[in-house]
Write a protein that holds these residues in place. Sequence first.
Motif, PDB file in Angstrom:
ATOM      1  N   HIS A 166      30.719  51.088  41.427  1.00  0.00           N
ATOM      2  CA  HIS A 166      31.439  49.960  42.015  1.00  0.00           C
ATOM      3  C   HIS A 166      32.094  50.412  43.312  1.00  0.00           C
ATOM      4  CE1 HIS A 166      35.073  51.836  40.416  1.00  0.00           C
ATOM      5  NE2 HIS A 166      34.642  51.692  39.176  1.00  0.00           N
ATOM      6  N   THR A 266      41.725  40.774  39.283  1.00  0.00           N
ATOM      7  CA  THR A 266      41.111  40.583  40.600  1.00  0.00           C
ATOM      8  C   THR A 266      41.715  41.572  41.592  1.00  0.00           C
ATOM      9  OG1 THR A 266      42.753  38.900  41.224  1.00  0.00           O
ATOM     10  CG2 THR A 266      40.674  38.115  40.237  1.00  0.00           C
ATOM     11  N   TYR A 267      40.995  41.792  42.686  1.00  0.00           N
ATOM     12  CA  TYR A 267      41.419  42.723  43.743  1.00  0.00           C
ATOM     13  C   TYR A 267      41.193  42.106  45.117  1.00  0.00           C
ATOM     14  CZ  TYR A 267      41.253  46.382  40.147  1.00  0.00           C
ATOM     15  OH  TYR A 267      41.457  47.131  39.024  1.00  0.00           O
ATOM     16  N   ARG A 268      42.067  42.443  46.042  1.00  0.00           N
ATOM     17  CA  ARG A 268      41.844  42.198  47.467  1.00  0.00           C
ATOM     18  C   ARG A 268      41.361  43.489  48.105  1.00  0.00           C
ATOM     19  NH1 ARG A 268      47.041  40.889  47.011  1.00  0.00           N
ATOM     20  NH2 ARG A 268      47.530  42.638  48.399  1.00  0.00           N
ATOM     21  N   VAL A 276      38.991  38.991  44.108  1.00  0.00           N
ATOM     22  CA  VAL A 276      37.752  38.891  43.340  1.00  0.00           C
ATOM     23  C   VAL A 276      37.784  39.889  42.187  1.00  0.00           C
ATOM     24  CG1 VAL A 276      36.394  38.111  45.317  1.00  0.00           C
ATOM     25  CG2 VAL A 276      36.559  40.551  44.820  1.00  0.00           C
ATOM     26  N   PRO A 277      37.067  39.603  41.089  1.00  0.00           N
ATOM     27  CA  PRO A 277      37.022  40.547  39.963  1.00  0.00           C
ATOM     28  C   PRO A 277      36.163  41.767  40.298  1.00  0.00           C
ATOM     29  CG  PRO A 277      35.585  38.697  39.531  1.00  0.00           C
ATOM     30  CD  PRO A 277      36.323  38.363  40.797  1.00  0.00           C
ATOM     31  N   PHE A 279      33.781  43.185  38.406  1.00  0.00           N
ATOM     32  CA  PHE A 279      32.385  42.850  38.118  1.00  0.00           C
ATOM     33  C   PHE A 279      32.276  41.347  37.944  1.00  0.00           C
ATOM     34  CE2 PHE A 279      32.683  47.181  36.110  1.00  0.00           C
ATOM     35  CZ  PHE A 279      31.922  47.827  37.071  1.00  0.00           C
ATOM     36  N   PRO A 280      31.221  40.744  38.501  1.00  0.00           N
ATOM     37  CA  PRO A 280      30.111  41.376  39.207  1.00  0.00           C
ATOM     38  C   PRO A 280      30.337  41.528  40.706  1.00  0.00           C
ATOM     39  CG  PRO A 280      29.638  39.060  38.931  1.00  0.00           C
ATOM     40  CD  PRO A 280      30.979  39.297  38.269  1.00  0.00           C
ATOM     41  N   ASP A 281      31.455  41.031  41.226  1.00  0.00           N
ATOM     42  CA  ASP A 281      31.624  40.922  42.673  1.00  0.00           C
ATOM     43  C   ASP A 281      31.589  42.256  43.397  1.00  0.00           C
ATOM     44  OD1 ASP A 281      32.848  38.583  41.262  1.00  0.00           O
ATOM     45  OD2 ASP A 281      33.108  37.853  43.301  1.00  0.00           O
ATOM     46  N   LEU A 282      32.121  43.307  42.779  1.00  0.00           N
ATOM     47  CA  LEU A 282      32.250  44.595  43.467  1.00  0.00           C
ATOM     48  C   LEU A 282      31.353  45.666  42.859  1.00  0.00           C
ATOM     49  CD1 LEU A 282      36.137  44.541  43.924  1.00  0.00           C
ATOM     50  CD2 LEU A 282      34.360  43.721  45.487  1.00  0.00           C
ATOM     51  N   ARG A 292      32.333  44.626  53.825  1.00  0.00           N
ATOM     52  CA  ARG A 292      32.710  44.696  52.412  1.00  0.00           C
ATOM     53  C   ARG A 292      33.462  45.992  52.116  1.00  0.00           C
ATOM     54  NH1 ARG A 292      29.415  45.658  47.526  1.00  0.00           N
ATOM     55  NH2 ARG A 292      30.110  44.310  45.840  1.00  0.00           N
ATOM     56  N   SER A 321      36.225  40.859  33.379  1.00  0.00           N
ATOM     57  CA  SER A 321      35.060  41.467  34.024  1.00  0.00           C
ATOM     58  C   SER A 321      34.556  42.690  33.264  1.00  0.00           C
ATOM     59  CB  SER A 321      35.388  41.856  35.467  1.00  0.00           C
ATOM     60  OG  SER A 321      36.384  42.858  35.518  1.00  0.00           O
TER      61      SER A 321
END
Length: 452
Positions: A166, A266-268, A276-277, A279-282, A292, A321
Amino acid sequence: MHQHGSHAAARDHCLGPNRAVDRPTGAARYGRMFRDLDPLASDPQVLMRAGSDGGICDAAATLDELNADGDDATEAAGWPFFGQLVAHDITADRSPISGGVATEALRNARAPMLNLEILYSDGPIGSAFLFDVNDPARFLLGPDGGDVPRNHQGVALIGDPRNDVHLFALSLHVALLRAHNAIVDLLRDKGVREGEVFDTARNTLTAHYQWIVVHDFLPRLVGAPLVAQVLAEGGRWFKPRHGQAFIPLEFADAAYRYGHGQIRHTYRLVEGGPAVPLFPDLVGFGPLPADRRLDLTQIFDVPGHPPAQRAKRLDGRLAASLIGLPEQVTGAVDTAAYRSLAVRDLLRGETTGLPSGEEIAALLGEPPLSDEELAHDWPTGTPLWFYILKEAEHRGGGDRLGPVGGRIVAEVLIGLLRADRASYLSRDPRWQPHLPAAGPSYQLSDLLMLGA
């Protein structure tokens, strides 16, 4: 010795005192801290229900009761990811989740040493693809320096593929590569002989990393008094001799999986960016585009910057996530529950025959958690991983491990350093960092920002 570009090829003679001469010739072994305790007999179906979507380990059910920061802990959000890199540095167990492998047959594909093998692998000779062919004392980076190099299919050329899982693990990995390269530059500016630059840079980075584990990471995780006690008195339950280190299963399959409970919902990535979380976003395993990238000050407190996001409080629950991991992380599974990291953690402890949390607490002379604190009825005893998370909630305020989890983690990490003749703790316990620091004491953020 032939030349590559303008710099001599780095010497390899096992790349310094803490390299391959000290590594096991075969797979390293696992063992037990508490050999006299019986394994907890748990029903796998009960464990799977507890760790699955909607079970007691699923934090999603409580999200409606919380605001966005409702379960924030005291420490910054990046610390569990640093802990993950430490885990990758000392363990690599590739046995199946569902059992079928005898405990005594388990093997660790990593040397049980905090030696940054995840970065260096076998050095500029054995792992030449990791280094700059024109300057093999330096790590090769992606074209703009913000990613690891990759092959034409996007697969990372990296010392440990797990560090590409990740964005956060990859970002820390890249920061450490850049730190090594910055140390190379500092050494050359000081006139260090070219043939000694790589070895010196590697040993410098490794010593600073080990010191950070003992004096920055562990005090935040288990409390400074316990760290001071283990340093002064040695381990009570884990004290391997030089060259005889192993990884206790109570550590690998329970206590050191605490970090799963610290992953935020979630993370900035940058100030003002979307939340966004993980997983799956990162998810990783592919090129990291420039738009990114992670601003490390978003997950670590750095002097001169606003406070970072905080880690999630330890409370026995995992972010959604992690309850539904993507296939890129788990691979194909034949049981949907195996997509839950909580299920995997619970089953892992059952597969390797770990004792209950209550049994270890009694052995350590610690009062066990009450039924109210556990908030769940475990018919035969509480799985060690879950016990340690709930102990952290009630005995560590959700910010750090309690007496059982803290004792296991502190004794193992310090014990591994003491068993390694090349570690700073074996060579000179009074050694202090000498790289630039932004504040009065040296911290992980100083190392991560060194090559920024």
